[in-house]
Write a protein that holds these residues in place. Sequence first.
Motif, mmCIF file in Angstrom:
data_model
loop_
_atom_site.group_PDB
_atom_site.id
_atom_site.type_symbol
_atom_site.label_atom_id
_atom_site.label_comp_id
_atom_site.label_asym_id
_atom_site.label_seq_id
_atom_site.Cartn_x
_atom_site.Cartn_y
_atom_site.Cartn_z
ATOM 1 N N ALA A 49 0.846 -1.188 0.000
ATOM 2 C CA ALA A 49 0.000 0.000 0.000
ATOM 3 C C ALA A 49 0.885 1.244 0.000
ATOM 4 O O ALA A 49 2.022 1.217 0.478
ATOM 5 C CB ALA A 49 -0.902 -0.005 1.225
ATOM 6 N N PRO A 50 0.375 2.364 -0.510
ATOM 7 C CA PRO A 50 1.170 3.600 -0.518
ATOM 8 C C PRO A 50 1.485 4.087 0.886
ATOM 9 O O PRO A 50 0.652 4.015 1.794
ATOM 10 C CB PRO A 50 0.264 4.604 -1.241
ATOM 11 N N GLU A 51 2.705 4.558 1.060
ATOM 12 C CA GLU A 51 3.105 5.270 2.267
ATOM 13 C C GLU A 51 2.966 6.757 1.972
ATOM 14 O O GLU A 51 3.359 7.214 0.890
ATOM 15 C CB GLU A 51 4.553 4.926 2.616
ATOM 16 N N VAL A 52 2.398 7.516 2.886
ATOM 17 C CA VAL A 52 2.105 8.932 2.644
ATOM 18 C C VAL A 52 2.786 9.798 3.689
ATOM 19 O O VAL A 52 2.745 9.492 4.884
ATOM 20 C CB VAL A 52 0.584 9.200 2.660
ATOM 21 N N HIS A 53 3.418 10.890 3.215
ATOM 22 C CA HIS A 53 3.963 11.922 4.087
ATOM 23 C C HIS A 53 3.486 13.262 3.549
ATOM 24 O O HIS A 53 3.556 13.511 2.339
ATOM 25 C CB HIS A 53 5.495 11.884 4.105
ATOM 26 N N LYS A 54 3.002 14.144 4.420
ATOM 27 C CA LYS A 54 2.520 15.436 3.955
ATOM 28 C C LYS A 54 2.533 16.442 5.089
ATOM 29 O O LYS A 54 2.642 16.081 6.258
ATOM 30 C CB LYS A 54 1.118 15.310 3.366
ATOM 31 N N SER A 55 2.391 17.715 4.699
ATOM 32 C CA SER A 55 2.431 18.796 5.666
ATOM 33 C C SER A 55 1.652 19.979 5.119
ATOM 34 O O SER A 55 1.562 20.171 3.898
ATOM 35 C CB SER A 55 3.883 19.216 5.931
ATOM 36 N N ALA A 56 1.099 20.787 6.005
ATOM 37 C CA ALA A 56 0.414 22.015 5.598
ATOM 38 C C ALA A 56 1.390 23.178 5.478
ATOM 39 O O ALA A 56 0.969 24.305 5.192
ATOM 40 C CB ALA A 56 -0.679 22.373 6.606
ATOM 41 N N HIS A 57 2.682 22.930 5.678
ATOM 42 C CA HIS A 57 3.705 23.971 5.571
ATOM 43 C C HIS A 57 4.324 23.969 4.176
ATOM 44 O O HIS A 57 4.200 23.005 3.413
ATOM 45 C CB HIS A 57 4.788 23.768 6.621
ATOM 46 N N SER A 58 5.014 25.036 3.829
ATOM 47 C CA SER A 58 5.702 25.118 2.553
ATOM 48 C C SER A 58 6.800 24.060 2.458
ATOM 49 O O SER A 58 7.431 23.709 3.464
ATOM 50 C CB SER A 58 6.320 26.507 2.374
ATOM 51 N N ALA A 59 7.033 23.579 1.244
ATOM 52 C CA ALA A 59 8.107 22.603 1.028
ATOM 53 C C ALA A 59 9.478 23.235 1.191
ATOM 54 O O ALA A 59 10.451 22.539 1.512
ATOM 55 C CB ALA A 59 7.976 22.001 -0.364
ATOM 56 N N ILE A 60 9.581 24.542 1.000
ATOM 57 C CA ILE A 60 10.871 25.217 1.055
ATOM 58 C C ILE A 60 11.408 25.196 2.485
ATOM 59 O O ILE A 60 10.758 25.667 3.419
ATOM 60 C CB ILE A 60 10.754 26.667 0.550
#
Length: 271
Positions: A49-60
């Motif tokens: 299954a896909p592993e997911v990483h995310k954030s509401a902050h800028s990638a920079i």
Amino acid sequence: MCRLFAFVAPEQSTAREELGADGVESLLSLARLHGDGWGWAGVARPDAAPEVHKSAHSAIGDPGFDRALDSSSRAAMVHLRWATAGLPVLDCNAHPFEVDGIAFAHNGTIKPLERLRALLSPASVAALTGSTDSEMYFALIREHLADGVTLHEAATRTARLLRELFPLASLNALLLDDEELVVVHANATSILTDHDLSRLAPLADVLPSEHNEDYFALRWRTGADGTISVGSTGVAGAGWTPLPPESVTSIRLADRTATTVELAAEHAIHG
């Protein structure tokens, strides 16, 4: 509105490797505008299954984003969010969304929200965790998936329905599970609004030069080793080929076989 990138490789690879130095530089320049969150989803092997990483902050400047770009996988997607006006920048609204082993990311706006929400079952509405049209779009795909069809077919059915009801909406999306990467390239006559363009103007010197041209286009390419990559304008560079307009394409993880279905037709194009 957002930026999208994805790849399906014959062996393990990373988004950084597939983008190359110039591609990563373009992606980071785009993050100056698309700074309302970032996300990555990857499948380490075809049966995982896909592993997911995310954030509401800028990638920079976010070390989590750097780690995501260097995460090894057979297939992966990257999403940079530029939040639709009026929608909050929260972790629950960041893409990709992941439910039941499927990751989903969207580039576009589907309005009015009330009309979209009305298409969902009460159970789907109750399960929503955020406030975006994108999460509702994903929920509608899963309702079709519950009929026992493939992910490709569920995405196609949903895109056809939404195109009929929302003729000007961008439905561009990526879906990833343990078997396929599905790419919806359906943006009809979608254009950036005057408000959007005003937000672009101050960053004209740092964004890729072609960023404003055909903003909603998706393009793809096949590398020398057989890796298939898909990217938004500003991510996709020279030598990339436009995906067929108003279409849904499935790329199998096992052998990278591509099948494209046009929304206006029933036949499939195999590649």
